[in-house]
Motif scaffolding. Structure first.
Motif, mmCIF file in Angstrom:
data_model
loop_
_atom_site.group_PDB
_atom_site.id
_atom_site.type_symbol
_atom_site.label_atom_id
_atom_site.label_comp_id
_atom_site.label_asym_id
_atom_site.label_seq_id
_atom_site.Cartn_x
_atom_site.Cartn_y
_atom_site.Cartn_z
ATOM 1 N N GLU A 136 0.857 -1.363 -0.008
ATOM 2 C CA GLU A 136 0.103 0.035 -0.002
ATOM 3 C C GLU A 136 0.881 1.276 -0.015
ATOM 4 O OE1 GLU A 136 -2.851 -0.757 -0.902
ATOM 5 O OE2 GLU A 136 -3.655 -2.326 0.553
ATOM 6 N N GLU B 164 -10.643 -3.027 1.673
ATOM 7 C CA GLU B 164 -10.385 -3.361 -0.058
ATOM 8 C C GLU B 164 -11.308 -3.075 -0.844
ATOM 9 O OE1 GLU B 164 -7.392 -3.895 -0.982
ATOM 10 O OE2 GLU B 164 -6.501 -4.211 0.942
ATOM 11 N N GLU C 131 -6.810 -4.353 -5.140
ATOM 12 C CA GLU C 131 -7.638 -4.499 -4.105
ATOM 13 C C GLU C 131 -8.381 -5.772 -4.159
ATOM 14 O OE1 GLU C 131 -6.878 -2.124 -2.355
ATOM 15 O OE2 GLU C 131 -6.768 -0.110 -3.421
ATOM 16 N N HIS D 263 -5.820 -8.313 -2.881
ATOM 17 C CA HIS D 263 -5.955 -8.256 -1.423
ATOM 18 C C HIS D 263 -6.985 -8.700 -0.637
ATOM 19 C CE1 HIS D 263 -2.599 -4.282 -1.879
ATOM 20 N NE2 HIS D 263 -2.368 -5.697 -2.473
HETATM 21 FE FE FE2 Z 1 -5.220 -2.900 -1.198
#
Ligand code: FE2
Lengths: 48, 84, 190
Positions: free
Chosen positions: C65, C136, C166, C169
């Motif tokens: 990030e 996310e 995202e 993740h």
């Molecule tokens: Fe992320």
């Protein structure tokens, strides 16, 4: 829809495990944001 | 930044991204031998590319040797590069 | 410790300078679902995680990030490049200019500065991982809306990359949640 069983109980969230099989080549992976074809869910213009 | 350097940098980004993806995958699948083998082979490729790039264009990170004068502060910095 | 690498994670491009888009995009720098929030949230939650997989994934995604934060800063910097005071005034960035000139500062799309209240570290690993999965999805939705707002294909290319991260993740946090829940189950029956 799934019923609760001995692997999944109520009041709990589950995300299925990914099983690695193949990957994209590095440049294509970078351009797509993932090297895993099964995880690629691209943007679609919806409404508005 | 000339074409040649830019292409090498993008190649480096691509291989490093593959390593990162396998790394995150292995965090939650530490016993996946196929992914681990793939990871180790990509790490090797990345190492070769990094050495080639750094020999030509100077250090990419901390703890790398430098020609005279100190190469680390050479421009462009990452946000100044035109990636076209 | 952390070590800087003098390169971006992705070749971040903009087609043309565009102060209006800079104003919208800066929310992914200092907004509630932005990259600063994400990095600081994960990196501070890792201390109270019970399994090695959870400590690893929070460390590594938290670190990624920070690389995304650098990409957003690069995009904002490029979108504001060469803008005149007049152009900034036209998109209501006069207030921003008074405080920051064209420096990249941690604010949301309405100019509100970043605050630690955007993030949580509850100490309960299941609760924290649910927050991370929600974060996310919220970041993914923000990228959807930003792409809707933008007509610059080069900018959208980079936003689509960040949007896809995202999703990956989310998958990793979901797997981590599973591992942590199973671990906590076995602990209860000692
Ligand atoms: Fe992320």
């Amino acid at each position: 829809m799934f019923a609760a069983n001995e692997r999944m109980r109520l009041a709990r969230a589950y995300v299925p495990f990914q099983i690695f099989s193949k990957r994209l080549d590095p440049m294509e992976g970078l351009m797509k944001g993932t090297i895993f074809p099964e995880l690629y869910f691209p943007y679609r213009r919806h409404k508005r | 930044m000339n074409r040649e350097q830019l292409n090498m940098l993008k190649e480096l980004m691509a291989v490093q991204f593959t390593v990162l993806e396998l790394h995150l995958y292995l965090d939650t699948h530490p016993t996946d031998q196929k992914a681990l083998m793939e990871y180790n082979s990509m790490v090797h490729q990345l190492e070769v590319l990094k050495q080639q790039y750094q020999q030509r264009y100077g250090p990419l990170t901390w703890g790398e040797p430098s020609a005279y004068p100190w190469q680390w502060i050479n421009e462009p910095w990452p946000w100044e590069i035109c990636y076209e | 410790m952390w070590i800087y690498e003098k390169k971006l994670q992705y070749p971040a491009k903009v087609g043309r300078a565009n102060v209006k888009m800079a104003k919208y995009l800066i929310t992914q720098y200092g907004g509630p679902d932005g990259e600063l929030s994400a990095a600081l949230r994960y990196l501070t939650q890792r201390y109270t995680m019970p399994t090695p997989q959870a400590k690893g994934i929070l460390t590594d995604i938290g670190t990624e990030e920070l690389a995304h934060l650098e990409i957003i800063a690069t995009l904002v910097y490029k979108l504001m490049d060469g803008a005149s005071v007049e152009e900034l005034k036209q998109v209501d960035l006069g207030g921003y200019y008074a405080d920051h000139d064209k420096a990249v500062y941690y604010v949301n799309g309405s100019g509100v500065p970043w605050t630690a209240t955007y993030i949580m570290a509850k100490g309960d690993p299941v609760a924290d991982l649910h927050e991370d999965m929600a974060a996310e999805e919220k970041a993914r939705a923000t990228y959807d809306w930003l792409i809707d707002l933008s007509d610059d294909p080069d900018l959208n290319d980079t936003l689509k990359f960040l949007r896809e991260r995202e999703i990956v993740h989310f998958q990793r946090f979901g797997e981590t949640l599973q591992i942590v829940q199973e671990y906590l189950d076995t602990k209860k029956y000692f």
